[in-house]
Design a protein around this motif. Structure first.
Motif, mmCIF file in Angstrom:
data_model
loop_
_atom_site.group_PDB
_atom_site.id
_atom_site.type_symbol
_atom_site.label_atom_id
_atom_site.label_comp_id
_atom_site.label_asym_id
_atom_site.label_seq_id
_atom_site.Cartn_x
_atom_site.Cartn_y
_atom_site.Cartn_z
ATOM 1 N N LYS A 127 0.827 -1.248 -0.135
ATOM 2 C CA LYS A 127 -0.071 0.027 -0.081
ATOM 3 C C LYS A 127 0.885 1.240 -0.106
ATOM 4 O O LYS A 127 0.205 2.225 0.036
ATOM 5 N N GLN A 128 2.223 1.114 0.013
ATOM 6 C CA GLN A 128 3.096 2.258 -0.123
ATOM 7 C C GLN A 128 2.407 3.174 -1.535
ATOM 8 O O GLN A 128 2.527 2.574 -2.462
ATOM 9 N N THR A 129 2.985 4.487 -1.123
ATOM 10 C CA THR A 129 2.591 5.427 -2.605
ATOM 11 C C THR A 129 3.481 6.339 -2.349
ATOM 12 O O THR A 129 4.701 6.032 -2.231
ATOM 13 N N CYS A 130 3.370 7.570 -2.549
ATOM 14 C CA CYS A 130 4.124 8.709 -2.556
ATOM 15 C C CYS A 130 4.720 9.186 -1.184
ATOM 16 O O CYS A 130 3.884 8.910 -0.332
ATOM 17 N N CYS A 131 5.883 9.842 -1.190
ATOM 18 C CA CYS A 131 6.286 10.114 0.187
ATOM 19 C C CYS A 131 5.788 11.315 0.527
ATOM 20 O O CYS A 131 5.884 11.810 1.736
ATOM 21 N N GLY A 132 4.935 12.109 -0.379
ATOM 22 C CA GLY A 132 4.695 13.371 0.152
ATOM 23 C C GLY A 132 5.406 14.655 -0.211
ATOM 24 O O GLY A 132 5.070 15.746 -0.199
ATOM 25 N N GLN A 133 6.626 14.440 -0.923
ATOM 26 C CA GLN A 133 7.392 15.490 -1.473
ATOM 27 C C GLN A 133 6.945 16.545 -2.253
ATOM 28 O O GLN A 133 7.031 17.817 -2.414
ATOM 29 N N PRO A 134 5.978 15.964 -3.536
ATOM 30 C CA PRO A 134 5.501 17.198 -4.413
ATOM 31 C C PRO A 134 4.530 18.005 -3.753
ATOM 32 O O PRO A 134 4.566 19.245 -4.160
ATOM 33 N N ALA A 135 3.811 17.704 -2.762
ATOM 34 C CA ALA A 135 2.928 18.513 -2.079
ATOM 35 C C ALA A 135 3.654 19.387 -1.215
ATOM 36 O O ALA A 135 3.388 20.597 -1.231
ATOM 37 N N TYR A 136 4.598 18.560 -0.495
ATOM 38 C CA TYR A 136 5.467 19.550 0.361
ATOM 39 C C TYR A 136 6.127 20.494 -0.019
ATOM 40 O O TYR A 136 6.231 21.686 0.138
ATOM 41 N N SER A 137 6.786 20.471 -1.088
ATOM 42 C CA SER A 137 7.482 21.357 -2.203
ATOM 43 C C SER A 137 6.862 22.375 -2.686
ATOM 44 O O SER A 137 7.368 23.587 -3.183
ATOM 45 N N SER A 138 5.453 21.938 -3.111
ATOM 46 C CA SER A 138 4.584 22.931 -3.582
ATOM 47 C C SER A 138 3.928 23.785 -2.487
ATOM 48 O O SER A 138 3.022 24.630 -3.030
ATOM 49 N N GLY A 139 4.301 23.602 -1.342
ATOM 50 C CA GLY A 139 3.690 24.390 -0.187
ATOM 51 C C GLY A 139 2.330 23.880 0.467
ATOM 52 O O GLY A 139 1.687 24.682 1.457
ATOM 53 N N TYR A 140 2.035 22.882 0.132
ATOM 54 C CA TYR A 140 0.724 22.036 0.571
ATOM 55 C C TYR A 140 0.899 21.338 1.726
ATOM 56 O O TYR A 140 0.859 20.017 1.847
ATOM 57 N N ASP A 141 1.345 21.873 2.814
ATOM 58 C CA ASP A 141 1.757 21.206 4.171
ATOM 59 C C ASP A 141 0.692 20.145 4.630
ATOM 60 O O ASP A 141 0.998 19.129 5.048
ATOM 61 N N SER A 142 -0.547 20.574 4.732
ATOM 62 C CA SER A 142 -1.581 19.906 5.128
ATOM 63 C C SER A 142 -1.720 18.434 4.577
ATOM 64 O O SER A 142 -1.850 17.430 5.196
ATOM 65 N N GLU A 143 -1.848 18.713 3.098
ATOM 66 C CA GLU A 143 -1.722 17.473 2.303
ATOM 67 C C GLU A 143 -0.426 16.830 2.588
ATOM 68 O O GLU A 143 -0.630 15.286 2.577
ATOM 69 N N ALA A 144 0.598 17.295 2.477
ATOM 70 C CA ALA A 144 1.742 16.483 2.853
ATOM 71 C C ALA A 144 1.557 15.739 4.053
ATOM 72 O O ALA A 144 1.938 14.594 4.272
ATOM 73 N N LYS A 145 1.244 16.328 5.110
ATOM 74 C CA LYS A 145 1.128 15.557 6.294
ATOM 75 C C LYS A 145 0.363 14.262 6.185
ATOM 76 O O LYS A 145 0.600 13.173 6.991
ATOM 77 N N CYS A 149 13.477 11.135 -1.990
ATOM 78 C CA CYS A 149 12.547 10.496 -0.943
ATOM 79 C C CYS A 149 13.202 10.346 0.409
ATOM 80 O O CYS A 149 12.484 10.655 1.463
ATOM 81 N N GLY A 150 14.319 9.922 0.439
ATOM 82 C CA GLY A 150 14.983 9.713 1.484
ATOM 83 C C GLY A 150 15.053 10.860 2.365
ATOM 84 O O GLY A 150 14.988 10.903 3.565
ATOM 85 N N GLY A 151 15.451 11.917 1.700
ATOM 86 C CA GLY A 151 15.765 13.269 2.351
ATOM 87 C C GLY A 151 14.313 13.811 2.713
ATOM 88 O O GLY A 151 14.037 14.325 3.887
ATOM 89 N N MET A 152 13.219 13.556 2.105
ATOM 90 C CA MET A 152 11.877 14.016 2.378
ATOM 91 C C MET A 152 11.398 13.287 3.711
ATOM 92 O O MET A 152 11.020 13.782 4.757
ATOM 93 N N MET A 153 11.570 11.875 3.702
ATOM 94 C CA MET A 153 11.387 10.988 4.837
ATOM 95 C C MET A 153 12.142 11.028 6.299
ATOM 96 O O MET A 153 11.750 10.906 7.274
ATOM 97 N N HIS A 154 13.339 11.470 5.834
ATOM 98 C CA HIS A 154 14.373 11.406 7.061
ATOM 99 C C HIS A 154 14.538 12.933 7.677
ATOM 100 O O HIS A 154 14.635 12.901 8.767
ATOM 101 N N HIS A 155 14.297 14.102 7.008
ATOM 102 C CA HIS A 155 14.517 15.156 7.256
ATOM 103 C C HIS A 155 13.061 16.039 7.268
ATOM 104 O O HIS A 155 12.845 16.421 8.248
ATOM 105 N N HIS A 156 12.475 15.885 6.269
ATOM 106 C CA HIS A 156 11.450 17.136 6.027
ATOM 107 C C HIS A 156 10.102 16.597 6.712
ATOM 108 O O HIS A 156 9.389 17.385 7.324
ATOM 109 N N TYR A 157 9.981 15.170 7.158
ATOM 110 C CA TYR A 157 8.907 14.798 7.868
ATOM 111 C C TYR A 157 8.959 15.621 9.540
ATOM 112 O O TYR A 157 8.105 15.820 9.950
ATOM 113 N N ARG A 158 10.169 15.654 9.725
ATOM 114 C CA ARG A 158 10.569 16.191 11.220
ATOM 115 C C ARG A 158 9.976 17.621 11.085
ATOM 116 O O ARG A 158 9.240 18.177 12.145
#
Length: 250
Positions: A46-64, A87-96
């Protein structure tokens, strides 16, 4: 400086959506590399996108929401091996950063500590030793901006290639420059992206290397598309596939 754990018995594998869509064989090759180290690899379907496209476009709620759905899949405390520095950078750093000050912050921080990019994990946790079984060849490597500047895994990718005694690693001019992909950047600024990838393909081609590799399929998608448009014969493939082939595992 990151403190690396002992080699685990099991890991989760996060293939990334681009590998899933464009090069699933690279995902299977990476799994084989991990299994050859005596590790059981768990793939959550069931894994999909890490959320980076939404995050880098400023959609924090959707990325969350995307981040929460992905983290929920990896319940056990096993490492999560990611097949992309971006994706590793998104999940290791930007999720925080997404969850800073949130009630789930501690839970998220714990998850982020379990995220490793593939080459980083092979070198620093598995302590892998590669036995090159291929003929003499030359290779040039492209490293994504996130892999280089956020995860610092251009170092570990280079270390893996340098273990292959019959492979000459050639350096391109302006090696650290972006290829112009940047996820949504290429969509928002197509003309700038095109100019950047033209520069990148020029420098890659000038090395006259036999092979082009990268550990990020987003960059490969952009670079290979430009090379095809330019009518050049060079094509890049994922580093995992190259390593497995060179060591006789494929």
């Amino acid at each position: 400086m990151r403190i690396y754990p002992a080699k685990p018995e099991k890991v989760y594998f996060y293939a990334t959506c681009l590998v899933d869509m464009f090069d699933p064989e690279a995902g299977l090759d990476a799994i084989t590399l991990l299994e050859q180290q005596g590790i059981e690899v768990i793939f959550k379907e069931k894994q999909t996108c890490c959320g980076q496209p939404a995050y880098s476009s400023g959609y924090d709620s959707e990325a969350k929401q995307v981040a929460l759905s992905q983290m929920a899949l990896f319940e056990e405390q096993w490492p999560v091996i990611v097949l992309s520095g971006s994706c590793g950078g998104m999940m290791h750093h930007h999720y925080r950063r997404l969850f800073k000050g949130d009630e789930k912050q501690q839970q998220v921080d714990t998850f982020c500590e379990r995220v490793f990019e593939l080459t980083e994990f092979l070198v620093n946790v598995c302590r892998i030793k590669l036995n090159d079984r291929g003929e003499s060849t030359s290779v040039v490597m492209h490293t994504s901006c996130a892999a280089r500047r956020e995860m610092n895994v251009h170092v570990t990718a280079t270390q893996l290639l340098n273990q292959l005694e019959n492979v000459e690693l050639r350096e391109q001019d302006y090696e650290s420059e972006c290829c112009g992909f940047g996820g949504t950047f290429a969509v928002r600024h197509p003309n700038i992206s095109q100019a950047m990838v033209e520069d990148k393909t020029h420098h890659l081609s000038n090395t006259k290397a036999d092979e082009l590799v990268s550990a990020d399929w987003g960059c490969l998608l952009n670079i290979n598309g430009a090379l095809d448009y330019q009518g050049k014969s060079m094509r890049g493939r994922h580093l995992a596939s190259f390593l497995l082939e060179r060591t006789g595992g494929k």
